[in-house]
Design a protein around this motif. Sequence first.
Motif, PDB file in Angstrom:
ATOM      1  N   SER A 214       1.010  -1.345  -0.099  1.00 50.23           N
ATOM      2  CA  SER A 214      -0.070   0.114   0.027  1.00 50.23           C
ATOM      3  C   SER A 214       1.028   1.225  -0.096  1.00 50.23           C
ATOM      4  O   SER A 214       2.112   1.234   0.394  1.00 50.23           O
ATOM      5  CB  SER A 214      -1.048  -0.166   1.181  1.00 50.23           C
ATOM      6  OG  SER A 214       0.032   0.256   2.263  1.00 50.23           O
TER       7      SER A 214
ATOM      8  N   ASN B  18     -11.209  -9.520   3.254  1.00 48.72           N
ATOM      9  CA  ASN B  18     -12.375  -9.128   2.181  1.00 48.72           C
ATOM     10  C   ASN B  18     -13.307 -10.190   2.195  1.00 48.72           C
ATOM     11  O   ASN B  18     -14.534 -10.115   1.607  1.00 48.72           O
ATOM     12  CB  ASN B  18     -11.982  -8.716   1.095  1.00 48.72           C
ATOM     13  CG  ASN B  18     -11.088  -7.361   1.068  1.00 48.72           C
ATOM     14  OD1 ASN B  18     -11.601  -6.256   1.935  1.00 48.72           O
ATOM     15  ND2 ASN B  18      -9.843  -7.155   0.405  1.00 48.72           N
TER      16      ASN B  18
ATOM     17  N   LYS C  50     -15.522  -0.331   8.561  1.00 50.51           N
ATOM     18  CA  LYS C  50     -14.235  -0.646   8.284  1.00 50.51           C
ATOM     19  C   LYS C  50     -14.335  -1.791   7.401  1.00 50.51           C
ATOM     20  O   LYS C  50     -14.026  -2.129   6.201  1.00 50.51           O
ATOM     21  CB  LYS C  50     -13.254  -0.815   9.115  1.00 50.51           C
ATOM     22  CG  LYS C  50     -11.849  -1.013   8.542  1.00 50.51           C
ATOM     23  CD  LYS C  50     -11.286   0.308   8.099  1.00 50.51           C
ATOM     24  CE  LYS C  50      -9.688   0.244   7.343  1.00 50.51           C
ATOM     25  NZ  LYS C  50      -9.730  -0.656   6.217  1.00 50.51           N
TER      26      LYS C  50
ATOM     27  N   SER D  45     -16.458  -1.101   4.209  1.00 50.96           N
ATOM     28  CA  SER D  45     -15.808  -0.442   3.223  1.00 50.96           C
ATOM     29  C   SER D  45     -14.591  -1.384   2.610  1.00 50.96           C
ATOM     30  O   SER D  45     -14.461  -1.162   1.382  1.00 50.96           O
ATOM     31  CB  SER D  45     -15.150   0.748   3.910  1.00 50.96           C
ATOM     32  OG  SER D  45     -13.908   1.022   3.880  1.00 50.96           O
ATOM     33  N   ASP D  46     -14.086  -2.154   3.549  1.00 49.97           N
ATOM     34  CA  ASP D  46     -13.098  -3.097   2.783  1.00 49.97           C
ATOM     35  C   ASP D  46     -13.895  -4.125   1.650  1.00 49.97           C
ATOM     36  O   ASP D  46     -13.183  -4.330   0.527  1.00 49.97           O
ATOM     37  CB  ASP D  46     -12.658  -4.248   3.867  1.00 49.97           C
ATOM     38  CG  ASP D  46     -11.597  -3.485   4.654  1.00 49.97           C
ATOM     39  OD1 ASP D  46     -11.085  -2.342   4.294  1.00 49.97           O
ATOM     40  OD2 ASP D  46     -11.324  -4.021   5.858  1.00 49.97           O
TER      41      ASP D  46
ATOM     42  N   TYR E 162     -16.428  -3.402   0.088  1.00 52.20           N
ATOM     43  CA  TYR E 162     -16.771  -2.605  -1.289  1.00 52.20           C
ATOM     44  C   TYR E 162     -15.483  -2.288  -1.998  1.00 52.20           C
ATOM     45  O   TYR E 162     -15.738  -2.230  -3.227  1.00 52.20           O
ATOM     46  CB  TYR E 162     -17.354  -0.944  -0.640  1.00 52.20           C
ATOM     47  CG  TYR E 162     -17.829  -0.255  -1.691  1.00 52.20           C
ATOM     48  CD1 TYR E 162     -18.947  -0.342  -2.138  1.00 52.20           C
ATOM     49  CD2 TYR E 162     -17.013   0.585  -2.209  1.00 52.20           C
ATOM     50  CE1 TYR E 162     -19.371   0.565  -3.254  1.00 52.20           C
ATOM     51  CE2 TYR E 162     -17.392   1.547  -3.003  1.00 52.20           C
ATOM     52  CZ  TYR E 162     -18.440   1.550  -3.846  1.00 52.20           C
ATOM     53  OH  TYR E 162     -18.851   2.275  -4.765  1.00 52.20           O
ATOM     54  N   THR E 163     -14.404  -1.880  -1.328  1.00 48.78           N
ATOM     55  CA  THR E 163     -13.201  -1.550  -2.066  1.00 48.78           C
ATOM     56  C   THR E 163     -12.823  -2.704  -2.929  1.00 48.78           C
ATOM     57  O   THR E 163     -12.420  -2.777  -3.860  1.00 48.78           O
ATOM     58  CB  THR E 163     -12.227  -1.173  -1.150  1.00 48.78           C
ATOM     59  OG1 THR E 163     -12.752  -0.144  -0.373  1.00 48.78           O
ATOM     60  CG2 THR E 163     -11.021  -0.520  -1.820  1.00 48.78           C
ATOM     61  N   PHE E 164     -12.882  -3.872  -2.203  1.00 47.29           N
ATOM     62  CA  PHE E 164     -12.442  -5.245  -2.869  1.00 47.29           C
ATOM     63  C   PHE E 164     -13.201  -5.339  -4.071  1.00 47.29           C
ATOM     64  O   PHE E 164     -12.897  -5.834  -5.251  1.00 47.29           O
ATOM     65  CB  PHE E 164     -12.471  -6.276  -1.938  1.00 47.29           C
ATOM     66  CG  PHE E 164     -12.594  -7.586  -2.610  1.00 47.29           C
ATOM     67  CD1 PHE E 164     -11.296  -8.244  -2.776  1.00 47.29           C
ATOM     68  CD2 PHE E 164     -13.557  -8.648  -2.570  1.00 47.29           C
ATOM     69  CE1 PHE E 164     -11.119  -9.407  -3.524  1.00 47.29           C
ATOM     70  CE2 PHE E 164     -13.490  -9.905  -3.426  1.00 47.29           C
ATOM     71  CZ  PHE E 164     -12.367 -10.344  -3.880  1.00 47.29           C
TER      72      PHE E 164
ATOM     73  N   GLN F 169     -15.123  -3.487  -6.077  1.00 43.10           N
ATOM     74  CA  GLN F 169     -15.104  -2.372  -6.740  1.00 43.10           C
ATOM     75  C   GLN F 169     -13.934  -2.607  -7.621  1.00 43.10           C
ATOM     76  O   GLN F 169     -13.724  -2.523  -8.854  1.00 43.10           O
ATOM     77  CB  GLN F 169     -15.033  -0.992  -6.361  1.00 43.10           C
ATOM     78  CG  GLN F 169     -15.017   0.132  -7.143  1.00 43.10           C
ATOM     79  CD  GLN F 169     -15.256   1.335  -6.706  1.00 43.10           C
ATOM     80  OE1 GLN F 169     -16.140   1.970  -6.870  1.00 43.10           O
ATOM     81  NE2 GLN F 169     -14.103   1.852  -5.988  1.00 43.10           N
ATOM     82  N   ASP F 170     -12.827  -2.850  -6.954  1.00 43.04           N
ATOM     83  CA  ASP F 170     -11.466  -3.306  -7.375  1.00 43.04           C
ATOM     84  C   ASP F 170     -11.596  -4.725  -8.576  1.00 43.04           C
ATOM     85  O   ASP F 170     -10.908  -4.338  -9.744  1.00 43.04           O
ATOM     86  CB  ASP F 170     -10.549  -3.623  -6.677  1.00 43.04           C
ATOM     87  CG  ASP F 170      -8.958  -3.873  -7.046  1.00 43.04           C
ATOM     88  OD1 ASP F 170      -8.477  -2.918  -7.814  1.00 43.04           O
ATOM     89  OD2 ASP F 170      -8.539  -5.173  -7.050  1.00 43.04           O
TER      90      ASP F 170
END
Length: 377
Positions: free
Chosen positions: A33, A224, A264, A267-268, A270-272, A274-275
């Motif tokens: 990261s 995730n 958290k 959001s994790d 969601y980010t996963f 979306q990626d």
Amino acid sequence: MSGHARFSPSSAHRRLNCPPSLVLEEQFEDEESHYAAEGSAGHALAEHLIKKHLKQRSRRPVSNYYSDELLEAVDEYVSYVIGEIEEAKRICNNPIFFVEQRVDASEYVDECFGTADMVIITEKVAHIIDLKLGKGVPVSVEKNPQLMIYGLGILSIAELLYDIETVRLTIVQPRLNSLNTWDISIEELKVWGETVLKQAGEKALAGNGDFKAGSWCRFCKARNKCRARSDEFLQLAKMEFREPALLSDEEIAEVLKVSDELAKWSSDVYTFAQDQAIVHGKQWNGFKLVEGRSNRKYTSEKELAQAAIAAGFTDIYKRSLVTITELERLMGKKEFAKVLGHLVYKPQGKITLVPNNDKREAITKTTAEAEFQEDSL
Ligand code: SF4
């Protein structure tokens, strides 16, 4: 010894609480990261500055991550370490200093080794200092397994040199104004190593034990997709929410306890997801990719200024003061304090509800009410 520790001290908190996470994580790629890269750059600079103080050979590292703010955080850590080095020289005839020292605790757990940021050994005390550059939450040093493992690792060197009685552990988090130190006797530390660490290590390396979700999931590579973590949060959804007023105080407290982690986690996930959709074209049932909202931008500031001035609009620039950090760096801390110290103040922080184990002092109800009223005026 290979370069990669299967049971790394920095993951120890997770391994102790959720031993099978080690094997589960091994099926995921390593994550690099921005924060980790910035942290490594900060550590490299701290190592250089301390070695320079110790008159050891070192070359100043170069990195695009070096902002004023990061340099200031590193400076704060380095000042503390230098203070401890000088104190060690004062109380001990021959203190030993190790910067970025490889420590090996494979006597307790196979493939368990890591790097301690700073080690100072005097006649009775082995002091390990750890720099954390995160901006999230203060990390408690008491019974911190990462540092306890460093302590066990360093004892194998320190005990050859001195009759060590105490292992001192310090975590410095300059960006959170946090510095915590905790002492543990070598007997206690070794008992912990033989009982707690050894057992958890055996389970973790074999992929045995129970999955258990908690705050330690945040840096888990399986976070995730982990079923145990998902089950933990979905328990909440099973509570019967009707009108908020119908929740009992106990139910509200239950929700509060996990709200931070819950936010958290979602959001994790969601980010996963979306990626996966953007990078790998994955289709999720009921979801689609769209363009987000954006703000207008100048194509060229220079051309725009010329065009505006040519059209008779000259009042198009604004001046603003540089930040306190920039000004302090420009003038030096002492000069800044002398000349401008009386013109700087620290406003009170926004009142926030936090769990009881938060280190900040509780404010009284009356104060909170008064401040809330002032804010709303
Ligand atoms: S996400 Fe949490 S519960 Fe799942 S494996 Fe990782 S540490 Fe264990």
